[in-house]
Motif scaffolding. Structure first.
Motif, PDB file in Angstrom:
ATOM      1  N   LEU A   1       0.829  -1.206   0.000  1.00  0.00           N
ATOM      2  CA  LEU A   1       0.000   0.000   0.000  1.00  0.00           C
ATOM      3  C   LEU A   1       0.864   1.257   0.000  1.00  0.00           C
ATOM      4  N   ALA A   2       1.867   1.278   0.854  1.00  0.00           N
ATOM      5  CA  ALA A   2       2.731   2.456   0.931  1.00  0.00           C
ATOM      6  C   ALA A   2       3.479   2.662  -0.379  1.00  0.00           C
ATOM      7  N   ALA A   3       3.919   1.569  -1.001  1.00  0.00           N
ATOM      8  CA  ALA A   3       4.647   1.666  -2.269  1.00  0.00           C
ATOM      9  C   ALA A   3       3.755   2.207  -3.378  1.00  0.00           C
ATOM     10  N   ASN A   4       2.456   2.021  -3.242  1.00  0.00           N
ATOM     11  CA  ASN A   4       1.513   2.518  -4.238  1.00  0.00           C
ATOM     12  C   ASN A   4       1.008   3.924  -3.927  1.00  0.00           C
ATOM     13  N   GLY A   5       1.568   4.556  -2.892  1.00  0.00           N
ATOM     14  CA  GLY A   5       1.242   5.942  -2.628  1.00  0.00           C
ATOM     15  C   GLY A   5       0.278   6.200  -1.495  1.00  0.00           C
ATOM     16  N   VAL A   6      -0.172   5.145  -0.804  1.00  0.00           N
ATOM     17  CA  VAL A   6      -1.086   5.344   0.324  1.00  0.00           C
ATOM     18  C   VAL A   6      -0.358   6.078   1.444  1.00  0.00           C
ATOM     19  N   LYS A   7      -0.975   7.123   1.957  1.00  0.00           N
ATOM     20  CA  LYS A   7      -0.338   7.936   2.998  1.00  0.00           C
ATOM     21  C   LYS A   7      -0.912   7.673   4.384  1.00  0.00           C
ATOM     22  N   GLU A   8      -2.159   7.205   4.439  1.00  0.00           N
ATOM     23  CA  GLU A   8      -2.808   6.980   5.737  1.00  0.00           C
ATOM     24  C   GLU A   8      -3.334   5.554   5.809  1.00  0.00           C
ATOM     25  N   LEU A   9      -3.058   4.898   6.914  1.00  0.00           N
ATOM     26  CA  LEU A   9      -3.515   3.529   7.140  1.00  0.00           C
ATOM     27  C   LEU A   9      -4.460   3.513   8.328  1.00  0.00           C
ATOM     28  N   MET A  10      -5.627   2.922   8.139  1.00  0.00           N
ATOM     29  CA  MET A  10      -6.578   2.772   9.235  1.00  0.00           C
ATOM     30  C   MET A  10      -6.434   1.374   9.833  1.00  0.00           C
ATOM     31  N   VAL A  11      -6.261   1.308  11.128  1.00  0.00           N
ATOM     32  CA  VAL A  11      -6.254   0.031  11.838  1.00  0.00           C
ATOM     33  C   VAL A  11      -7.602  -0.081  12.527  1.00  0.00           C
ATOM     34  N   VAL A  12      -8.443  -0.998  12.053  1.00  0.00           N
ATOM     35  CA  VAL A  12      -9.826  -1.020  12.518  1.00  0.00           C
ATOM     36  C   VAL A  12     -10.318  -2.450  12.645  1.00  0.00           C
ATOM     37  N   ALA A  13     -11.070  -2.705  13.697  1.00  0.00           N
ATOM     38  CA  ALA A  13     -11.721  -3.994  13.915  1.00  0.00           C
ATOM     39  C   ALA A  13     -12.869  -3.759  14.895  1.00  0.00           C
ATOM     40  N   PRO A  31       0.290  -3.137  20.456  1.00  0.00           N
ATOM     41  CA  PRO A  31       1.470  -2.263  20.519  1.00  0.00           C
ATOM     42  C   PRO A  31       2.589  -2.728  19.582  1.00  0.00           C
ATOM     43  N   GLU A  32       2.838  -4.034  19.542  1.00  0.00           N
ATOM     44  CA  GLU A  32       3.879  -4.557  18.659  1.00  0.00           C
ATOM     45  C   GLU A  32       3.519  -4.325  17.190  1.00  0.00           C
ATOM     46  N   LEU A  33       2.250  -4.576  16.840  1.00  0.00           N
ATOM     47  CA  LEU A  33       1.790  -4.350  15.474  1.00  0.00           C
ATOM     48  C   LEU A  33       2.010  -2.894  15.073  1.00  0.00           C
ATOM     49  N   LEU A  34       1.656  -1.974  15.961  1.00  0.00           N
ATOM     50  CA  LEU A  34       1.795  -0.555  15.649  1.00  0.00           C
ATOM     51  C   LEU A  34       3.255  -0.162  15.455  1.00  0.00           C
ATOM     52  N   ARG A  35       4.130  -0.687  16.297  1.00  0.00           N
ATOM     53  CA  ARG A  35       5.559  -0.369  16.142  1.00  0.00           C
ATOM     54  C   ARG A  35       6.064  -0.829  14.776  1.00  0.00           C
ATOM     55  N   ARG A  36       5.651  -2.027  14.364  1.00  0.00           N
ATOM     56  CA  ARG A  36       6.085  -2.558  13.070  1.00  0.00           C
ATOM     57  C   ARG A  36       5.507  -1.730  11.912  1.00  0.00           C
ATOM     58  N   LEU A  37       4.256  -1.314  12.030  1.00  0.00           N
ATOM     59  CA  LEU A  37       3.647  -0.505  10.983  1.00  0.00           C
ATOM     60  C   LEU A  37       4.354   0.839  10.841  1.00  0.00           C
ATOM     61  N   CYS A  38       4.805   1.379  11.962  1.00  0.00           N
ATOM     62  CA  CYS A  38       5.482   2.670  11.937  1.00  0.00           C
ATOM     63  C   CYS A  38       6.832   2.604  11.223  1.00  0.00           C
ATOM     64  N   GLU A  39       7.354   1.414  11.037  1.00  0.00           N
ATOM     65  CA  GLU A  39       8.628   1.248  10.339  1.00  0.00           C
ATOM     66  C   GLU A  39       8.478   1.296   8.822  1.00  0.00           C
ATOM     67  N   ILE A  40       7.257   1.245   8.327  1.00  0.00           N
ATOM     68  CA  ILE A  40       7.032   1.204   6.881  1.00  0.00           C
ATOM     69  C   ILE A  40       7.263   2.581   6.277  1.00  0.00           C
ATOM     70  N   GLU A  41       8.212   2.665   5.356  1.00  0.00           N
ATOM     71  CA  GLU A  41       8.483   3.942   4.695  1.00  0.00           C
ATOM     72  C   GLU A  41       7.320   4.311   3.797  1.00  0.00           C
TER      73      GLU A  41
END
Length: 226
Positions: A1-13, A31-41
């Motif tokens: 998603l990020a590579a295709n230009g997405v700038k905002e990710l919603m984490v929802v359930a 918390p672990e999931l969020l830390r990993r997501l924050c690493e995505i350029e």
């Protein structure tokens, strides 16, 4: 998603805070999931929806507060604040607990914007309980509140419980909306003169303007910036 230009990710359930509990180990891994997501350029904003108040612990608060990509916006479904009604709904926590959670979040996450939804006319809600809800909203001043009248669904326990008529439930929802409108007016007035980052969603040919959102605005349910 990020590579295709997405700038905002919603984490929802349905209950995002319980992520990981159905995986091997049955641990809460948000918390672990969020830390990993924050690493995505490429990702600039990560937004959280539907965190139940009783599932928010210190580790999760720290991640939200310290990770720059996580927008300081939380969607906390509370439905009501009256302890008796919450008990009838089988909700975890009570009114004083909700106040404690919201106060703690405000203290530890500067600039936090809180979204929630409430239901008026629930079984057990008389004039006193509704007045308590109104006082709660005026006190806690959550920036985004949706109000919905109770609608009994066939086959549910709530449908067989005593509750006010549909017109009264709707009238109470409108009163909540009026209260929230004044809170929103104050919030918007406080934003005047500030420079904020806006995520541009598109261009309106008729208005001849770009439009977008601040971190305080989730798409389709909150406001726009022109």
């Amino acid at each position: 998603l990020a590579a295709n230009g997405v700038k905002e990710l919603m984490v929802v359930a349905q209950d995002t805070s319980r992520y990981g509990t159905v995986l091997p180990g049955h641990k809460r891994l948000l918390p672990e999931l969020l830390r990993r997501l924050c690493e995505i350029e490429g990702l600039h904003w990560i937004r959280l929806h539907y965190l139940y108040p009783d599932e928010i612990d210190d580790e999760l608060i720290e991640v939200i507060a310290t990770e720059e990509k996580i927008v300081k916006y939380l969607d906390l479904p509370i439905q009501h604040c009256n302890s008796k009604i919450l008990h009838l709904m089988n909700r975890r926590g009570d009114g004083p607990f909700l106040r404690q959670v919201l106060t703690n979040l405000r203290k530890k996450i500067p600039g936090l914007v809180i979204r929630t939804s409430v239901i008026t006319g629930l079984p057990g809600e008389g004039e006193e309980e509704f007045a308590e809800l109104c006082d709660f909203l005026k006190e806690m001043r959550m920036e985004r509140v949706g109000a919905f009248p109770f609608s009994p669904e066939d086959g549910t326990p709530a449908a067989d419980m005593d509750h006010v008529d549909a017109d009264t439930a709707m009238e109470r929802a409108q009163i909540v909306e009026q209260i929230q409108s004044r809170i929103m007016d104050d919030y918007n007035a406080a934003m005047q003169g500030q420079i904020v980052r806006v995520l541009v969603d598109g261009y309106d040919e008729e208005m001849e303007q770009y439009y977008g959102r601040t971190y305080a605005d989730s798409p389709e349910i909150d406001g726009r910036v022109w």
